[in-house]
Design a protein around this motif. Structure first.
Motif, PDB file in Angstrom:
ATOM      1  N   ASN A 142     -66.475 -42.028 -14.762  1.00 11.92           N
ATOM      2  CA  ASN A 142     -67.348 -42.596 -13.730  1.00 11.92           C
ATOM      3  C   ASN A 142     -66.855 -42.274 -12.333  1.00 11.92           C
ATOM      4  N   GLU A 143     -65.545 -42.206 -12.170  1.00  8.75           N
ATOM      5  CA  GLU A 143     -64.969 -42.046 -10.842  1.00  8.75           C
ATOM      6  C   GLU A 143     -64.987 -40.593 -10.360  1.00  8.75           C
ATOM      7  N   ILE A 144     -64.670 -39.651 -11.237  1.00  6.82           N
ATOM      8  CA  ILE A 144     -64.534 -38.255 -10.784  1.00  6.82           C
ATOM      9  C   ILE A 144     -65.445 -37.290 -11.538  1.00  6.82           C
ATOM     10  N   GLY A 145     -66.263 -37.799 -12.442  1.00  3.12           N
ATOM     11  CA  GLY A 145     -67.175 -36.946 -13.182  1.00  3.12           C
ATOM     12  C   GLY A 145     -66.618 -36.532 -14.531  1.00  3.12           C
ATOM     13  N   ILE A 146     -67.505 -36.164 -15.438  1.00  7.14           N
ATOM     14  CA  ILE A 146     -67.099 -35.886 -16.818  1.00  7.14           C
ATOM     15  C   ILE A 146     -66.135 -34.699 -16.896  1.00  7.14           C
ATOM     16  N   GLY A 147     -66.528 -33.571 -16.283  1.00 13.30           N
ATOM     17  CA  GLY A 147     -65.693 -32.381 -16.361  1.00 13.30           C
ATOM     18  C   GLY A 147     -64.318 -32.593 -15.770  1.00 13.30           C
ATOM     19  N   SER A 148     -64.278 -33.207 -14.598  1.00  9.67           N
ATOM     20  CA  SER A 148     -62.999 -33.448 -13.939  1.00  9.67           C
ATOM     21  C   SER A 148     -62.150 -34.442 -14.736  1.00  9.67           C
ATOM     22  N   ALA A 149     -62.802 -35.433 -15.358  1.00 11.70           N
ATOM     23  CA  ALA A 149     -62.066 -36.413 -16.158  1.00 11.70           C
ATOM     24  C   ALA A 149     -61.417 -35.747 -17.368  1.00 11.70           C
ATOM     25  N   ILE A 150     -62.146 -34.840 -18.011  1.00 14.40           N
ATOM     26  CA  ILE A 150     -61.586 -34.129 -19.161  1.00 14.40           C
ATOM     27  C   ILE A 150     -60.411 -33.260 -18.728  1.00 14.40           C
ATOM     28  N   LEU A 151     -60.592 -32.521 -17.651  1.00 15.66           N
ATOM     29  CA  LEU A 151     -59.523 -31.637 -17.179  1.00 15.66           C
ATOM     30  C   LEU A 151     -58.291 -32.435 -16.764  1.00 15.66           C
ATOM     31  N   ALA A 152     -58.498 -33.540 -16.055  1.00 21.41           N
ATOM     32  CA  ALA A 152     -57.372 -34.365 -15.618  1.00 21.41           C
ATOM     33  C   ALA A 152     -56.634 -34.952 -16.817  1.00 21.41           C
ATOM     34  N   THR A 153     -57.400 -35.403 -17.807  1.00 24.08           N
ATOM     35  CA  THR A 153     -56.781 -35.986 -19.004  1.00 24.08           C
ATOM     36  C   THR A 153     -55.988 -34.932 -19.770  1.00 24.08           C
ATOM     37  N   LEU A 154     -56.583 -33.753 -19.952  1.00 28.32           N
ATOM     38  CA  LEU A 154     -55.885 -32.685 -20.669  1.00 28.32           C
ATOM     39  C   LEU A 154     -54.639 -32.230 -19.915  1.00 28.32           C
ATOM     40  N   ALA A 155     -54.727 -32.169 -18.590  1.00 29.62           N
ATOM     41  CA  ALA A 155     -53.572 -31.757 -17.792  1.00 29.62           C
ATOM     42  C   ALA A 155     -52.439 -32.766 -17.916  1.00 29.62           C
ATOM     43  N   ALA A 156     -52.775 -34.045 -17.863  1.00 27.26           N
ATOM     44  CA  ALA A 156     -51.740 -35.080 -17.965  1.00 27.26           C
ATOM     45  C   ALA A 156     -51.111 -35.090 -19.353  1.00 27.26           C
ATOM     46  N   LEU A 157     -51.934 -34.958 -20.394  1.00 29.15           N
ATOM     47  CA  LEU A 157     -51.401 -34.908 -21.756  1.00 29.15           C
ATOM     48  C   LEU A 157     -50.528 -33.669 -21.948  1.00 29.15           C
ATOM     49  N   GLY A 158     -50.985 -32.544 -21.384  1.00 31.66           N
ATOM     50  CA  GLY A 158     -50.201 -31.317 -21.470  1.00 31.66           C
ATOM     51  C   GLY A 158     -48.870 -31.439 -20.754  1.00 31.66           C
ATOM     52  N   LEU A 159     -48.876 -32.153 -19.626  1.00 33.03           N
ATOM     53  CA  LEU A 159     -47.633 -32.355 -18.879  1.00 33.03           C
ATOM     54  C   LEU A 159     -46.630 -33.163 -19.693  1.00 33.03           C
ATOM     55  N   VAL A 160     -47.111 -34.204 -20.353  1.00 30.12           N
ATOM     56  CA  VAL A 160     -46.226 -34.999 -21.209  1.00 30.12           C
ATOM     57  C   VAL A 160     -45.645 -34.126 -22.318  1.00 30.12           C
ATOM     58  N   ALA A 161     -46.499 -33.329 -22.958  1.00 28.06           N
ATOM     59  CA  ALA A 161     -46.024 -32.449 -24.021  1.00 28.06           C
ATOM     60  C   ALA A 161     -45.004 -31.448 -23.494  1.00 28.06           C
ATOM     61  N   LEU A 162     -45.256 -30.911 -22.294  1.00 27.54           N
ATOM     62  CA  LEU A 162     -44.333 -29.939 -21.697  1.00 27.54           C
ATOM     63  C   LEU A 162     -42.982 -30.575 -21.403  1.00 27.54           C
ATOM     64  N   VAL A 163     -42.990 -31.784 -20.877  1.00 22.79           N
ATOM     65  CA  VAL A 163     -41.729 -32.476 -20.576  1.00 22.79           C
ATOM     66  C   VAL A 163     -40.926 -32.689 -21.854  1.00 22.79           C
ATOM     67  N   THR A 164     -41.596 -33.099 -22.938  1.00 20.36           N
ATOM     68  CA  THR A 164     -40.863 -33.294 -24.200  1.00 20.36           C
ATOM     69  C   THR A 164     -40.284 -31.967 -24.696  1.00 20.36           C
ATOM     70  N   ALA A 165     -41.044 -30.879 -24.506  1.00 26.95           N
ATOM     71  CA  ALA A 165     -40.561 -29.565 -24.947  1.00 26.95           C
ATOM     72  C   ALA A 165     -39.350 -29.120 -24.133  1.00 26.95           C
ATOM     73  N   LEU A 166     -39.385 -29.342 -22.817  1.00 27.90           N
ATOM     74  CA  LEU A 166     -38.265 -28.952 -21.961  1.00 27.90           C
ATOM     75  C   LEU A 166     -37.014 -29.753 -22.295  1.00 27.90           C
ATOM     76  N   ILE A 167     -37.187 -31.056 -22.514  1.00 25.42           N
ATOM     77  CA  ILE A 167     -36.039 -31.902 -22.866  1.00 25.42           C
ATOM     78  C   ILE A 167     -35.452 -31.452 -24.201  1.00 25.42           C
ATOM     79  N   GLU A 168     -36.314 -31.191 -25.172  1.00 23.95           N
ATOM     80  CA  GLU A 168     -35.845 -30.780 -26.492  1.00 23.95           C
ATOM     81  C   GLU A 168     -35.139 -29.426 -26.438  1.00 23.95           C
ATOM     82  N   HIS A 169     -35.727 -28.489 -25.707  1.00 23.48           N
ATOM     83  CA  HIS A 169     -35.120 -27.152 -25.629  1.00 23.48           C
ATOM     84  C   HIS A 169     -33.776 -27.207 -24.918  1.00 23.48           C
ATOM     85  N   ARG A 170     -33.678 -28.033 -23.902  1.00 23.87           N
ATOM     86  CA  ARG A 170     -32.411 -28.158 -23.188  1.00 23.87           C
ATOM     87  C   ARG A 170     -31.339 -28.784 -24.073  1.00 23.87           C
ATOM     88  N   ALA A 171     -31.735 -29.736 -24.914  1.00 23.55           N
ATOM     89  CA  ALA A 171     -30.754 -30.421 -25.762  1.00 23.55           C
ATOM     90  C   ALA A 171     -30.362 -29.596 -26.984  1.00 23.55           C
TER      91      ALA A 171
END
Length: 404
Positions: free
Chosen positions: A186-215
């Motif tokens: 409702n706030e930013i539109g359907i397309g932008s909401a999907i992209l923002a959600t996917l980007a945030a989820l991808g960022l979480v996944a990337l952080v876990t991957a970086l932590i795991e690879h470093r360890a």
């Protein structure tokens, strides 16, 4: 090349089903479907079967948030969390547009949105702490109970108690500082909401991957099937990635059938409230149970409640899956401190889920997939509480930071 260059996998022996619990679970699933179709309707009976599919998937993949988060904190392994992010992403791509439409084929569709405030912040942190002590999240408690865990029966019983207490206190918590429910669609539109959600989820996944690879210098791969051919479908274990995608599709199906995304913990509060009435406690006079939705549920059969019938299905579906895999094995002898942790964890999860409008399913999975901002606040607060819970587990003789 000779055959020696490609050694045969060391498969597990064929699973031997536990026949008695398998027959009980299968009979209960069929009988439950017929009974609910007769007493309520075919749609409600279909949700019961959908719950069975969720339970089987959760069990065969051991797909729980509790263990995945603990592995990230203790072992720096993020395979479980990345599967969770993928699951939410797949659901969000379909659910955000569906919810923006408001209905489909005459079925109204309601999002899993909630106010963004103190109630969610405190409740989610309490829940995160509780799930590490209790040994399971909302869905995890159900599928492990279905698999025969006596310890998780204790967690579930106290989960119900905590949920009822939460219904008594929720009106006070809602009076604390809060923003209204915020939907990204409702706030930013359907397309932008999907992209923002996917980007945030991808960022979480990337952080876990970086932590795991470093360890560890690598990322943990999905294990190969433990049994030959397609026999692993009936006996497990299932790959986390595949199970995550399937759970996302089942959540989308839940939205289309029930008119709301997958939820778990409202059913616990309802069961506890009905039990309290039998015990003479006038919960029907409490403010929460006079709100239209809860009041309607309290005055009706539990079989008319979509969340409850799906929860029953999850337990039975997990029980059938465990039996087919030959792993239905109730364990009665549980150390006292472990039982105490289960009871404390259950109460904390029940209370926290009610304050924060759901658990890892209703608030995190369905909330974020609905485009609700409160789902992200829930995620952050619950993960912080979970970290504290991992630290506290050794106090009850459970593995945590003391794990080697």
């Amino acid at each position: 090349m000779t055959d020696a260059a490609f050694p045969r996998p060391n498969y597990l022996p064929p699973a031997i089903p536990d026949r008695a619990p398998m027959l009980v679970a299968a009979t209960a699933l069929v009988a439950g479907f017929l009974l609910i179709a007769w007493l309520v309707d075919l749609r409600q009976a279909s949700l019961f079967v959908l719950g069975g599919l969720l339970g089987a998937t959760l069990y065969h993949a051991s797909f729980g948030f509790t263990g995945g988060w603990r592995r990230m904190v203790v072992e720096k392994r993020g395979r479980g969390m990345r599967a969770q992010m993928l699951m939410i992403a797949v659901a969000a791509v379909a659910m955000i547009p569906l919810l923006a439409a408001g209905s489909l084929g005459g079925q109204a569709l309601a999002p899993a949105t909630a106010p963004v405030g103190v109630s969610v912040l405190v409740g989610a942190a309490i829940f995160g702490l509780g799930m590490q002590l209790g040994g399971g999240c909302g869905s995890g408690t159900l599928f492990t109970v279905g698999g025969g865990s006596s310890r998780m029966l204790v967690t579930l019983a106290f989960f119900i108690v905590g949920a009822v207490i939460g219904t008594a206190h929720l009106p006070w918590w809602l009076a604390q500082p809060s923003l209204p429910a915020i939907s990204l669609g409702n706030e930013i539109g359907i397309g932008s909401a999907i992209l923002a959600t996917l980007a945030a989820l991808g960022l979480v996944a990337l952080v876990t991957a970086l932590i795991e690879h470093r360890a560890h210098g690598n990322l943990e791969a999905e294990p190969a099937p433990a049994r030959p051919g397609w026999t692993w479908i009936l006996s497990g274990p299932w790959p986390l990635v595949g199970a995550g995608v399937l759970l996302a599709l089942l959540n989308i199906a839940t939205l289309l059938l029930a008119g709301h995304p997958w939820s778990v913990t409202f059913g616990f509060g309802l069961w506890g409230a009905k039990a309290a009435q039998v015990a003479g406690i006038p919960v029907e006079t409490w403010e929460f149970w006079n709100w239209p939705g809860p009041q309607r549920a309290l005055s009706s059969s539990v079989l008319a409640d979509t969340v409850s019938v799906m929860n029953f299905g999850i337990i039975l579906g997990a029980g059938l899956a465990a039996s087919l895999a030959g792993k239905f094995a109730p364990k009665v002898a549980v150390p006292f401190l472990s039982m105490l942790a289960a009871a404390i964890g259950g109460i904390l999860m029940g209370y926290g889920a009610r304050l924060s409008f759901g658990c890892n399913i209703g608030a995190l999975f369905s909330g974020i997939a609905s485009g609700s901002l409160h789902g992200w606040l829930w995620f952050a607060a619950a993960f912080a509480g979970s970290w504290v819970g991992v630290w506290a587990r050794p106090l009850f003789g459970l593995d945590g930071f003391a794990k080697k």
